[in-house]
Design a protein around this motif. Sequence first.
Motif, PDB file in Angstrom:
ATOM      1  N   ALA A  70       0.977  -1.050   0.147  1.00 40.09           N
ATOM      2  CA  ALA A  70      -0.011   0.008   0.072  1.00 40.09           C
ATOM      3  C   ALA A  70       0.923   1.386   0.088  1.00 40.09           C
ATOM      4  CB  ALA A  70      -0.911  -0.002   0.966  1.00 40.09           C
ATOM      5  N   ILE A  71       0.181   2.376  -0.615  1.00 35.98           N
ATOM      6  CA  ILE A  71       1.062   3.347  -0.390  1.00 35.98           C
ATOM      7  C   ILE A  71       0.000   4.547   0.524  1.00 35.98           C
ATOM      8  CG2 ILE A  71       1.374   5.766  -1.827  1.00 35.98           C
ATOM      9  CD1 ILE A  71       3.374   3.244  -2.477  1.00 35.98           C
ATOM     10  N   ALA A  72       0.727   5.242   1.272  1.00 42.43           N
ATOM     11  CA  ALA A  72       0.063   6.126   2.052  1.00 42.43           C
ATOM     12  C   ALA A  72       0.708   7.634   1.754  1.00 42.43           C
ATOM     13  CB  ALA A  72       0.024   5.957   3.605  1.00 42.43           C
ATOM     14  N   VAL A  73      -0.299   8.558   1.864  1.00 38.41           N
ATOM     15  CA  VAL A  73      -0.081  10.186   1.627  1.00 38.41           C
ATOM     16  C   VAL A  73      -0.717  10.953   2.538  1.00 38.41           C
ATOM     17  CG1 VAL A  73       0.267  12.055  -0.153  1.00 38.41           C
ATOM     18  CG2 VAL A  73       0.492   9.589  -0.814  1.00 38.41           C
ATOM     19  N   GLY A 131      -0.052   2.460  10.365  1.00 38.32           N
ATOM     20  CA  GLY A 131       0.793   1.683  10.726  1.00 38.32           C
ATOM     21  C   GLY A 131       0.812   0.070  10.506  1.00 38.32           C
ATOM     22  N   VAL A 132      -0.596  -0.380  10.801  1.00 40.07           N
ATOM     23  CA  VAL A 132      -0.966  -1.722  10.638  1.00 40.07           C
ATOM     24  C   VAL A 132      -0.860  -2.284   9.332  1.00 40.07           C
ATOM     25  CG1 VAL A 132      -3.390  -1.386  10.453  1.00 40.07           C
ATOM     26  CG2 VAL A 132      -2.467  -3.636  11.754  1.00 40.07           C
ATOM     27  N   ALA A 187       1.944  -6.816   1.083  1.00 40.67           N
ATOM     28  CA  ALA A 187       0.533  -6.334   0.891  1.00 40.67           C
ATOM     29  C   ALA A 187      -0.189  -6.136   2.417  1.00 40.67           C
ATOM     30  CB  ALA A 187      -0.512  -7.331   0.022  1.00 40.67           C
ATOM     31  N   PRO A 188      -1.202  -5.267   2.401  1.00 39.92           N
ATOM     32  CA  PRO A 188      -1.838  -5.260   3.717  1.00 39.92           C
ATOM     33  C   PRO A 188      -2.999  -6.209   3.860  1.00 39.92           C
ATOM     34  CG  PRO A 188      -2.683  -3.729   2.210  1.00 39.92           C
ATOM     35  CD  PRO A 188      -1.397  -4.438   1.486  1.00 39.92           C
ATOM     36  N   ALA A 189      -3.244  -6.453   5.158  1.00 45.41           N
ATOM     37  CA  ALA A 189      -4.415  -7.637   5.468  1.00 45.41           C
ATOM     38  C   ALA A 189      -5.597  -6.582   5.375  1.00 45.41           C
ATOM     39  CB  ALA A 189      -4.185  -8.181   6.777  1.00 45.41           C
ATOM     40  N   PRO A 190      -6.847  -7.326   5.075  1.00 41.05           N
ATOM     41  CA  PRO A 190      -8.176  -6.581   4.881  1.00 41.05           C
ATOM     42  C   PRO A 190      -8.520  -5.970   6.314  1.00 41.05           C
ATOM     43  CG  PRO A 190      -8.204  -8.678   3.950  1.00 41.05           C
ATOM     44  CD  PRO A 190      -6.762  -8.506   4.707  1.00 41.05           C
ATOM     45  N   SER A 292     -12.840  -0.342  18.310  1.00 41.65           N
ATOM     46  CA  SER A 292     -11.477  -0.624  19.611  1.00 41.65           C
ATOM     47  C   SER A 292     -10.408  -0.626  18.655  1.00 41.65           C
ATOM     48  CB  SER A 292     -12.205  -1.842  20.227  1.00 41.65           C
ATOM     49  OG  SER A 292     -11.047  -2.354  21.085  1.00 41.65           O
ATOM     50  N   LYS A 293      -9.415  -0.195  19.173  1.00 42.35           N
ATOM     51  CA  LYS A 293      -8.024  -0.244  18.680  1.00 42.35           C
ATOM     52  C   LYS A 293      -6.691  -0.046  19.904  1.00 42.35           C
ATOM     53  CE  LYS A 293      -4.815   1.735  15.261  1.00 42.35           C
ATOM     54  NZ  LYS A 293      -4.326   0.327  14.515  1.00 42.35           N
ATOM     55  N   PRO A 294      -6.575  -1.192  20.224  1.00 40.93           N
ATOM     56  CA  PRO A 294      -5.692  -1.232  21.261  1.00 40.93           C
ATOM     57  C   PRO A 294      -4.305  -0.688  21.195  1.00 40.93           C
ATOM     58  CG  PRO A 294      -6.689  -3.151  21.110  1.00 40.93           C
ATOM     59  CD  PRO A 294      -7.101  -2.747  20.067  1.00 40.93           C
ATOM     60  N   GLY A 295      -3.815  -0.779  19.862  1.00 44.35           N
ATOM     61  CA  GLY A 295      -2.371  -0.254  19.790  1.00 44.35           C
ATOM     62  C   GLY A 295      -2.105  -0.287  18.101  1.00 44.35           C
ATOM     63  N   GLN A 296      -0.788   0.302  17.786  1.00 41.10           N
ATOM     64  CA  GLN A 296      -0.541   0.602  16.467  1.00 41.10           C
ATOM     65  C   GLN A 296      -0.600  -0.768  15.700  1.00 41.10           C
ATOM     66  OE1 GLN A 296       3.365   2.195  15.769  1.00 41.10           O
ATOM     67  NE2 GLN A 296       3.338   1.106  13.746  1.00 41.10           N
ATOM     68  N   LYS A 297      -0.180  -1.678  16.112  1.00 41.06           N
ATOM     69  CA  LYS A 297      -0.010  -3.173  15.198  1.00 41.06           C
ATOM     70  C   LYS A 297      -1.155  -3.794  15.328  1.00 41.06           C
ATOM     71  CE  LYS A 297       4.989  -3.398  16.122  1.00 41.06           C
ATOM     72  NZ  LYS A 297       6.211  -4.382  16.887  1.00 41.06           N
TER      73      LYS A 297
END
Length: 331
Positions: A70-73, A131-132, A187-190, A292-297
Amino acid sequence: MRLRRALAASAAGVLIATLGAACSEPPPPGASDLVDPGTPAPKPTPTPSLPAGPLSGQPLTQPAVAGRQAIAVPIRVSESGTPAGLDAADLVYQEFAESGSLHLSAVYQSRDATKIGPVAEVRPVDIRSVGVLHPWLGYAGGPTGFVNQLAAANLSGVTPAQRSAAFPSGYTSTTALRAAAPKGGTAPAPLFDYATTGTPLATRDVTAAGKLTVSASGHPTQTWTYDQATQQWSGRVGKTTVKASAVVVLTMEYRTLTVRKPSVRSLPSANVYGKGKALVVSGPSSAKAEWSKPGQKLVCNVTDLAGYQIRPQPGTTWVIYAPTTARVAVT
């Protein structure tokens, strides 16, 4: 002699008539008529199923695209700004920034964009949101502390100072950023379980929806409307009209960050770690949810009030980080 032949002919006629009558009688119970099927019709060749983009849920015409990084901007948008390339993004994360502006994190994986921007500096919300996904970033530098956070998160990218040709006039493209990226990216996971035909947005509390408004202090009210013809939600960012298959509003705390290098300033920052209330619109429907998102990963899970994953329609998903003081309404 003639009488014998006449009798023989008469007997033969009776026999043929008898056989004909027998052939015309219905078959006994349980019997079946056998019919010559002729030449069997050729079986149709099954159409191979196309892989779906991991961040869009849409079928890919080029299967190899499914495995690319993925590309992020990050993109900064003022009230009078005209951002480019947002409709080609699979994901857009929106933070309410200072001076009535928006800070966007646009993520591209399944589609390409020839012009993206204006490219902004990196901020903590970019790192925490994408980040994930392990993307390659194109960004315009940033305060020393933010750049250090980017490195600490094991995220890499390129800036205009490193490759000016990739950022003409403050904009960039997926082609330019991929050319600058090292090989070997994953590649990122869904992030979502996308809906299929007939799948509801949620397992409960689904209501009809045609308009969504988000009002945050110091910012113009953002309005999204559903277009039945295109089956898309349409809104305005700056002076640009953008479209999305789903809009996900996550309510969360904001805090103020004080930046000291290269210059002293204060910036609002969404606290994307934790949990809270959510509202999702996709298709002609809306549903209350929780995030819910406990952390970056870890992935940000968005579930309905029964605890099941929300299922948005495939396409671009727009995620809005709404302050707890914001007014969110759907009709």
